[in-house]
Each structure stands twice: as C-alpha cells, then as structure tokens.
Design a protein around this motif. Structure first.
Motif, mmCIF file in Angstrom:
data_model
loop_
_atom_site.group_PDB
_atom_site.id
_atom_site.type_symbol
_atom_site.label_atom_id
_atom_site.label_comp_id
_atom_site.label_asym_id
_atom_site.label_seq_id
_atom_site.Cartn_x
_atom_site.Cartn_y
_atom_site.Cartn_z
ATOM 1 N N VAL A 1 25.667 31.416 -24.264
ATOM 2 C CA VAL A 1 25.359 32.688 -25.083
ATOM 3 C C VAL A 1 24.626 32.241 -26.195
ATOM 4 O O VAL A 1 23.436 32.990 -26.183
ATOM 5 C CB VAL A 1 26.712 33.507 -25.271
ATOM 6 N N ALA A 2 24.920 31.298 -27.067
ATOM 7 C CA ALA A 2 23.917 31.164 -28.170
ATOM 8 C C ALA A 2 22.475 30.568 -27.833
ATOM 9 O O ALA A 2 21.641 31.104 -28.468
ATOM 10 C CB ALA A 2 24.615 30.022 -29.143
ATOM 11 N N SER A 3 22.520 30.238 -26.285
ATOM 12 C CA SER A 3 21.191 29.603 -26.178
ATOM 13 C C SER A 3 20.384 30.861 -25.804
ATOM 14 O O SER A 3 19.058 30.861 -25.951
ATOM 15 C CB SER A 3 21.116 28.613 -24.930
ATOM 16 N N ARG A 4 20.824 31.842 -25.329
ATOM 17 C CA ARG A 4 20.198 33.169 -24.592
ATOM 18 C C ARG A 4 19.780 33.818 -26.156
ATOM 19 O O ARG A 4 18.761 34.338 -26.106
ATOM 20 C CB ARG A 4 21.112 33.926 -24.055
ATOM 21 N N TYR A 5 20.614 33.995 -27.091
ATOM 22 C CA TYR A 5 20.360 34.776 -28.284
ATOM 23 C C TYR A 5 19.095 34.097 -29.189
ATOM 24 O O TYR A 5 18.270 34.451 -29.461
ATOM 25 C CB TYR A 5 21.545 34.730 -29.523
ATOM 26 N N LEU A 6 19.116 32.721 -29.124
ATOM 27 C CA LEU A 6 18.294 31.820 -29.964
ATOM 28 C C LEU A 6 17.092 31.279 -29.329
ATOM 29 O O LEU A 6 16.435 30.733 -29.838
ATOM 30 C CB LEU A 6 19.131 30.778 -30.647
ATOM 31 N N LYS A 7 16.973 31.772 -27.708
ATOM 32 C CA LYS A 7 15.993 31.296 -27.037
ATOM 33 C C LYS A 7 15.797 29.791 -27.009
ATOM 34 O O LYS A 7 14.692 29.203 -27.544
ATOM 35 C CB LYS A 7 14.752 32.028 -27.305
ATOM 36 N N THR A 8 16.906 28.774 -26.885
ATOM 37 C CA THR A 8 16.643 27.392 -26.941
ATOM 38 C C THR A 8 17.431 26.839 -25.900
ATOM 39 O O THR A 8 18.402 27.660 -25.152
ATOM 40 C CB THR A 8 16.930 26.740 -28.182
ATOM 41 N N ASP A 9 17.473 25.623 -25.433
ATOM 42 C CA ASP A 9 18.397 25.035 -24.472
ATOM 43 C C ASP A 9 19.776 24.817 -25.006
ATOM 44 O O ASP A 9 20.028 24.805 -25.933
ATOM 45 C CB ASP A 9 17.874 23.699 -24.134
ATOM 46 N N SER A 10 20.719 25.122 -24.189
ATOM 47 C CA SER A 10 22.205 25.145 -24.450
ATOM 48 C C SER A 10 22.598 23.794 -25.257
ATOM 49 O O SER A 10 23.245 23.895 -25.865
ATOM 50 C CB SER A 10 23.109 25.591 -23.312
ATOM 51 N N ASN A 11 21.970 22.867 -24.648
ATOM 52 C CA ASN A 11 22.457 21.214 -24.985
ATOM 53 C C ASN A 11 21.792 21.192 -26.453
ATOM 54 O O ASN A 11 21.916 20.268 -27.221
ATOM 55 C CB ASN A 11 22.381 20.131 -23.975
ATOM 56 N N LYS A 12 20.826 22.080 -26.790
ATOM 57 C CA LYS A 12 20.259 21.623 -28.266
ATOM 58 C C LYS A 12 20.804 22.553 -29.267
ATOM 59 O O LYS A 12 20.461 22.567 -30.496
ATOM 60 C CB LYS A 12 18.810 22.072 -28.089
ATOM 61 N N ILE A 13 21.921 23.380 -28.910
ATOM 62 C CA ILE A 13 22.489 24.024 -29.907
ATOM 63 C C ILE A 13 23.574 23.139 -30.909
ATOM 64 O O ILE A 13 24.300 22.479 -30.288
ATOM 65 C CB ILE A 13 23.704 25.115 -29.343
ATOM 66 N N GLU A 14 23.422 23.069 -32.369
ATOM 67 C CA GLU A 14 24.013 22.120 -32.929
ATOM 68 C C GLU A 14 25.082 22.920 -33.691
ATOM 69 O O GLU A 14 25.061 23.883 -34.192
ATOM 70 C CB GLU A 14 23.027 21.722 -33.894
ATOM 71 N N ILE A 15 26.409 22.596 -33.425
ATOM 72 C CA ILE A 15 27.653 23.326 -33.876
ATOM 73 C C ILE A 15 28.041 22.474 -34.868
ATOM 74 O O ILE A 15 28.469 21.102 -34.867
ATOM 75 C CB ILE A 15 28.599 23.494 -32.782
ATOM 76 N N LEU A 16 28.178 23.015 -36.046
ATOM 77 C CA LEU A 16 29.017 22.411 -37.389
ATOM 78 C C LEU A 16 30.022 22.945 -37.811
ATOM 79 O O LEU A 16 30.341 24.295 -37.076
ATOM 80 C CB LEU A 16 27.701 22.556 -38.404
ATOM 81 N N PHE A 17 30.551 22.444 -38.545
ATOM 82 C CA PHE A 17 31.993 23.011 -39.126
ATOM 83 C C PHE A 17 32.271 23.299 -40.600
ATOM 84 O O PHE A 17 31.524 22.406 -41.484
ATOM 85 C CB PHE A 17 33.106 22.067 -38.657
#
Ligand SMILES: CC(C)(COP(=O)(O)OP(=O)(O)OC[C@H]1O[C@@H](n2cnc3c(N)ncnc32)[C@H](O)[C@@H]1OP(=O)(O)O)[C@@H](O)C(=O)NCCC(=O)NCCS
Length: 226
Positions: free
Chosen positions: A59-75
């Motif tokens: 879902v984030a890759s669609r919102y942010l228009k980037t590849d799903s494996n490029k989404i960086e999840i931090l905490f």
C-alpha cells in the motif's frame, strides 16, 4: 494523500485464508524483516507478521509511487514503526486470531484487533484489575453473557489508544476510562478520536486517530490489490 472529503483512514484487512498469497510475496521484505519472520516458531505468527509487512509495503508503495522493496521502515524509541522520509503518511499494523489489519492515515494512527477468546486461557479479571478503570470493570461485570466481548472491546480501544500515542506503555491506564466511546462510538479522548466495530462474530477492531474529526474509514480486502 487520502481524500479527506470522503474518508480519513484506509483500512486494509487480510483473512487467514489469504495469508499464503502474501507469504508468496516475501521477497519484497527487507533482510531484517525476513530474519524476524523466520524467528517465529509458530507458523501462524510467521504468516501474520509477513502479511502485515506485505500489506504495509504494497500500500505504501502505491501512495508513495515507489517500489515496495524500497520502502524503508524505521521504529521510534518504543518500537512503533514508521516510514522513513514520509512525514504526512502514517500506518499501524495489528494481528490477532484470523485477521491482519493495517490502517493508513494522514495523521498518527493506532489500530488494534482482538480475537474475542471466551476460553479460560486468559484471566481477564486479573488484566482488568491493572489496566481498567473501576467504571470499566463494573461495565464488564454487569453482563455475564457479554463479559468477554465487553472486555476485549475495551482492551482493543486501550491498545489502539496506546499505539496511536506510540508510547508502548501508558502510565495510569487504569485511570483512563474508555466508556464514553462504548456509549458514543467515535468519541474524542485525550486528543484522539476513537472508534470500534466487530468485524465478525469473533473479532473486535478499534482505531485511534490523532485528529479531532469523525473517523471515516474506507475498508479494503487486501487480496484485491494482489
Ligand atoms: C506494543 C503493543 C502496543 C502491541 O500490541 P499487540 O496487541 O500485542 O499486538 P498487535 O498485533 O496489535 O500489534 C503489533 C504491531 O504493532 C506495531 N507496534 C509495535 N510496537 C508499537 C508501539 N509502541 N506503538 C504502536 N505500534 C507498535 C508493530 O507493527 C507490530 O506488528 P509487527 O511487529 O508484526 O510489525 C503492546 O504489546 C503493548 O505494549 N501494549 C501496552 C499497553 C497495555 O498495557 N495494554 C494493556 C491492555 S489495556
């Protein structure tokens, strides 16, 4: 990002019957996510974790228009995940029983799903004693028939509240009464709009949202995106 006229939360749900479709996409997870997933001993836990992260990335890759494996999840310091370099985009994951759910919003959000377990495994009276307000304890004990449903509804609202705050632990949770939300679904408590619903006979879902406006939730079945 999200069309505020129509809704302010996108909620993606995935039932256990579809988890395997998500597990097949595990190649988009990061190395640390794969490592965490493989540490789970119980197969269902592995699938729940994997599904939550696959939904988030897809879902984030669609919102942010980037590849799903490029989404960086931090905490954050209490373990609440967020997406790097994405100030106007919030999400929160929850899994329990047969469901994995992920809520997305323009404002801080907490989501919690609870399976209503009517077995004796969990001593709900003991938990209520440390985390529930006396009015909440009275409310759950007022109905023997509804006791478990009432307990899990309050619990999920409190968890969603704590998860939206992103603190992991909330001092004096037993002093906070969530009962106004039970009486009037979609109520503001300590700066958070709170709402709940049963998504099937056995599961209750709660959402807390850091904005004083009624929650307008748009629900999606995640498999429709795959
Ligand atoms: C961290 C905590 C909020 C997780 O809730 P949970 O009901 O056990 O589990 P859920 O499935 O709903 O949520 C887990 C997800 O929340 C997210 N999460 C983890 N820490 C978080 C935090 N501090 N804040 C918000 N979200 C968090 C993660 O995405 C995690 O899933 P993942 O690891 O698969 O990505 C919970 O364990 C906790 O510490 N609660 C404290 C409040 C309390 O005392 N409640 C008692 C009931 S009233």
């Amino acid at each position: 990002m999200i069309n505020k006229q129509a809704k302010n939360i996108d909620l993606y749900k995935c039932h256990r019957s579809k988890w395997d479709n998500c597990v097949q996409k595990q190649h988009i997870l990061s190395p640390s996510e794969l490592e965490k997933m493989n540490k789970y001993k119980i197969e269902d836990d592995k699938k729940r974790f994997c599904t939550g992260r696959i939904i988030t990335r897809t879902v984030a890759s669609r919102y942010l228009k980037t590849d799903s494996n490029k989404i960086e999840i931090l905490f954050n310091e209490h373990g609440k995940p967020y997406i790097k370099n994405s100030k106007a985009f919030f999400f929160n994951i929850s899994h329990s029983g047969d469901w994995v759910v992920v809520g997305f919003s323009d404002y801080e959000i907490g989501v919690d799903i609870q399976m209503i377990d009517t077995g004796k495994k969990l001593n709900i009276d003991n938990i209520a004693k440390y985390a529930f307000h006396p009015d909440e304890i009275k409310y759950i004990n007022d109905s023997e028939e509804e006791k478990h449903t009432r307990f899990y509804t309050i619990w999920s609202l409190k968890e969603a509240f704590v998860k939206a705050k992103g603190v992991g632990f909330y001092n004096n949770l037993e002093k906070l009464s969530i009962l106004p939300v039970i009486k009037d679904n979609n109520t503001l408590i300590d700066g958070l709009s709170l709402s709940y619903k049963k998504i099937d006979e056995q599961h209750v879902l709660a959402i807390a949202f850091a904005k004083n406006m009624p929650l307008k939730v748009s629900e999606h079945e995640f498999q429709d995106l795959l």
